[in-house]
Design an enzyme around this catalytic site. Structure first.
Site, PDB file in Angstrom:
ATOM      1  N   LYS A 175       0.864  -1.181   0.000  1.00  0.00           N
ATOM      2  CA  LYS A 175       0.000   0.000   0.000  1.00  0.00           C
ATOM      3  C   LYS A 175       0.896   1.226   0.000  1.00  0.00           C
ATOM      4  O   LYS A 175       1.538   1.541   1.000  1.00  0.00           O
ATOM      5  CB  LYS A 175      -0.914   0.045   1.233  1.00  0.00           C
ATOM      6  CG  LYS A 175      -1.975   1.148   1.120  1.00  0.00           C
ATOM      7  CD  LYS A 175      -2.533   1.595   2.448  1.00  0.00           C
ATOM      8  CE  LYS A 175      -1.718   2.685   3.077  1.00  0.00           C
ATOM      9  NZ  LYS A 175      -1.705   3.980   2.329  1.00  0.00           N
ATOM     10  N   GLU A 250      10.205   0.880  10.627  1.00  0.00           N
ATOM     11  CA  GLU A 250      11.192   1.938  10.411  1.00  0.00           C
ATOM     12  C   GLU A 250      10.456   3.256  10.599  1.00  0.00           C
ATOM     13  O   GLU A 250       9.614   3.618   9.776  1.00  0.00           O
ATOM     14  CB  GLU A 250      11.803   1.831   9.008  1.00  0.00           C
ATOM     15  CG  GLU A 250      12.923   2.802   8.758  1.00  0.00           C
ATOM     16  CD  GLU A 250      14.006   2.683   9.825  1.00  0.00           C
ATOM     17  OE1 GLU A 250      14.366   3.721  10.409  1.00  0.00           O
ATOM     18  OE2 GLU A 250      14.458   1.566  10.092  1.00  0.00           O
ATOM     19  N   CYS A 284      13.272  11.054   7.671  1.00  0.00           N
ATOM     20  CA  CYS A 284      13.487  10.498   9.010  1.00  0.00           C
ATOM     21  C   CYS A 284      14.930  10.705   9.453  1.00  0.00           C
ATOM     22  O   CYS A 284      15.225  10.694  10.650  1.00  0.00           O
ATOM     23  CB  CYS A 284      13.126   9.024   9.050  1.00  0.00           C
ATOM     24  SG  CYS A 284      13.972   8.009   7.829  1.00  0.00           S
ATOM     25  N   GLU A 385       9.990  15.172  16.521  1.00  0.00           N
ATOM     26  CA  GLU A 385      10.182  15.200  15.072  1.00  0.00           C
ATOM     27  C   GLU A 385       9.193  16.178  14.448  1.00  0.00           C
ATOM     28  O   GLU A 385       7.970  16.046  14.630  1.00  0.00           O
ATOM     29  CB  GLU A 385       9.986  13.809  14.483  1.00  0.00           C
ATOM     30  CG  GLU A 385      10.338  13.731  13.018  1.00  0.00           C
ATOM     31  CD  GLU A 385      10.257  12.320  12.467  1.00  0.00           C
ATOM     32  OE1 GLU A 385      11.116  11.955  11.661  1.00  0.00           O
ATOM     33  OE2 GLU A 385       9.319  11.590  12.849  1.00  0.00           O
TER      34      GLU A 385
END
Length: 496
Positions: A175, A250, A284, A385
């Site tokens: 997906k 991840e 990231c 983040e």
């Protein structure tokens, strides 16, 4: 010109969703409609999983070197199409062309590397403790693997998942992120054109609840690979655990570049600009914290701010621009929220801090390269983040204090140190709690033959890239061949 239609790819055919519903794929630089995309339901996911299940036996029995030949051809196809693929990616994701070319190249490199694994896929032999007995361990595939991928690297990251999975003999249902389906479709189209059999890789487009969640729950999906936020990853990991499915997560990062007094400051500035503002900070591995020893803090800050203010921001398709837009309105709002948080915490806004609407950019999601100065490690802007072009500068007294600040976050993906002192470099390598450490280079720039991943809230121990990916997509099978022609009992007959 008619609107491009992006369909699901199931069992070797491009098909509409079972409901006929669609959603829009939008250019983040202009707000223009790129394509109408199939919006999948649970029924579509079930069809894709069934196609992958049917294809599994034929594919796992297909010789691995021959699987590698298909991957190699796919790499060559992408190499020939590289510029077109990069331009289509820039249009749907926004990052500048030099970066999307790199994204495509990473998929090409992964194809070539994993093609070679078709002739390795190594196991090992060991001596048996009994006479006239042979012992070995071999890798076998997991089965049908579900994959959920992000929008920021829409060819590279799917290649990290699909290519090692299929070279190992698995079949897949992927997906793609709803913001960037076209690039993943282009990746799979290269596999099709290279001769991949129907059903080995299937695509279901759509949103998480309708297209992602059913992948996690389906009993025929034997493993899950996810790249995305830590909050979503935590939910996926919990769901996979309930079903005893291996799960590779991840997730986020809050990465730091440490600059020591003996560093090449100009080199460090180049690295901090690329690390902080490459991909508009939407990585990231982005260097959203720069920890600078006080002896060079003022010098570094002045030059860094000047260079950031000089960056050209605009549509990624224009090769004169240094930074493109953010992906969507939600990311703009997140960046705006953290600008206000940083100000309220007492960090000094040295550059940027605003959405860009002038110069014909009002229809896109553009944000100025933003720098906070005189921050400290416990501020929210230095802990959480942001996923936007925002960098916090943190002064420090020593390497030891810098390492403590770097480690003092929930994440542990990437770190970097600029120094000319080899002793201090190796101390940093030893003490930084990250899955990746760079010396005299920024926190970004993974190479496909090395493992990629992090510690703490960044991941759950699995790795992508290199042999780490093969380790996830295979399981060990121990084999014993007894040619003694008599009953031998391990751990019992050892006295004979």
């Amino acid at each position: 010109m008619p609107t491009l239609q992006l369909r699901n790819y199931i069992d070797g055919r491009w098909v509409d969703s079972s409901t006929g519903e669609t959603f829009d794929n939008i250019d983040p630089a202009t707000g223009e409609l790129i394509a109408s995309v199939a919006k999948s339901s649970t029924a579509d996911v079930d069809r894709a999983i069934e196609a992958a299940r049917r294809a599994l036996d034929g594919w796992r029995l297909f010789p691995a070197p021959k699987r590698g030949e298909i991957l190699y051809r796919a790499g060559e196809i992408m190499l020939r199409r590289k510029d077109d693929l990069a331009r289509e990616m820039t249009r749907e994701m926004g990052k500048v062309l030099k970066e999307t070319r790199g994204d495509v190249q990473e998929a090409i490199d992964t194809a070539f590397y994993m093609a070679g694994e078709g002739r390795r896929l190594d196991g090992h032999t060991v001596p048996s403790e009994l006479p006239n007995k042979f012992a070995m361990a071999v890798r076998v595939p997991l089965g049908v693997v579900g994959m959920i991928t992000p929008w920021n690297f829409p060819m590279a990251i799917p290649s990290w998942k699909i290519f090692p999975a299929i070279i190992s003999g698995n079949t897949c249902v992927i997906k793609p992120a709803e913001d960037t389906p076209l690039s993943t479709l282009n990746l799979v189209r290269a596999l099709m054109d290279a001769g991949l059999p129907p059903g080995v890789v299937n695509i279901v487009n759509g949103h998480g609840p309708e297209a992602g969640a059913p992948l996690l729950e389906h009993p025929d999906v034997r493993a899950i690979s996810f790249t995305g936020s830590s909050d979503v990853g935590r939910t996926i990991g919990q769901t996979a655990a309930r079903h005893f499915k291996p799960c590779s997560l991840e997730m986020g990062g809050k990465n730091a570049i440490i600059i020591l007094n003996d560093a090449n400051v100009d080199l460090a500035i180049d690295g901090a600009l690329w690390g902080g503002f490459g991909t508009t900070g939407q990585r990231c591995t982005a260097a959203s914290r720069v920890i600078v020893q006080k002896g060079v803090y003022n010098q570094f800050t002045d030059k860094f701010v000047s260079r950031a203010k000089a960056m050209k921001v605009g549509a990624g398709i224009d090769e004169q621009n240094d930074m493109g837009p953010q992906i969507n309105q939600q990311q703009i709002e997140t960046t705006q929220k953290y600008i206000e948080i940083g100000k309220n915490e007492g960090a000094k806004l040295l550059a940027g801090g605003n959405r860009i609407t002038s110069g014909g950019l009002g229809d896109g999601y553009f944000w100025e390269p933003t720098i906070f100065g005189d921050a400290h490690g416990k501020m929210q802007v230095a802990q959480e983040e942001i996923f936007g072009p925002v960098v916090s500068l943190i002064p420090t007294d020593s390497l030891e204090q810098a390492v403590e600040i770097s480690n003092g976050v929930a994440y542990g993906l990437s770190s970097a140190v600029y120094t000319r002192d080899v002793n201090r470099a190796f101390k940093a390598i030893r003490d930084l709690q990250t899955g990746i450490t760079y010396i005299n280079a920024p926190t970004i720039g993974a190479e496909v033959h090395l493992p990629f991943g992090g510690t703490k809230a960044t991941g759950n121990g699995h790795r992508e890239g290199g042999i780490g990916a093969i380790d996830f997509y295979t399981q060990w099978k121990a084999i014993y061949v007894d040619y003694s022609d008599r009953l031998q009992r391990a751990q019992i007959d050892t006295g004979e």
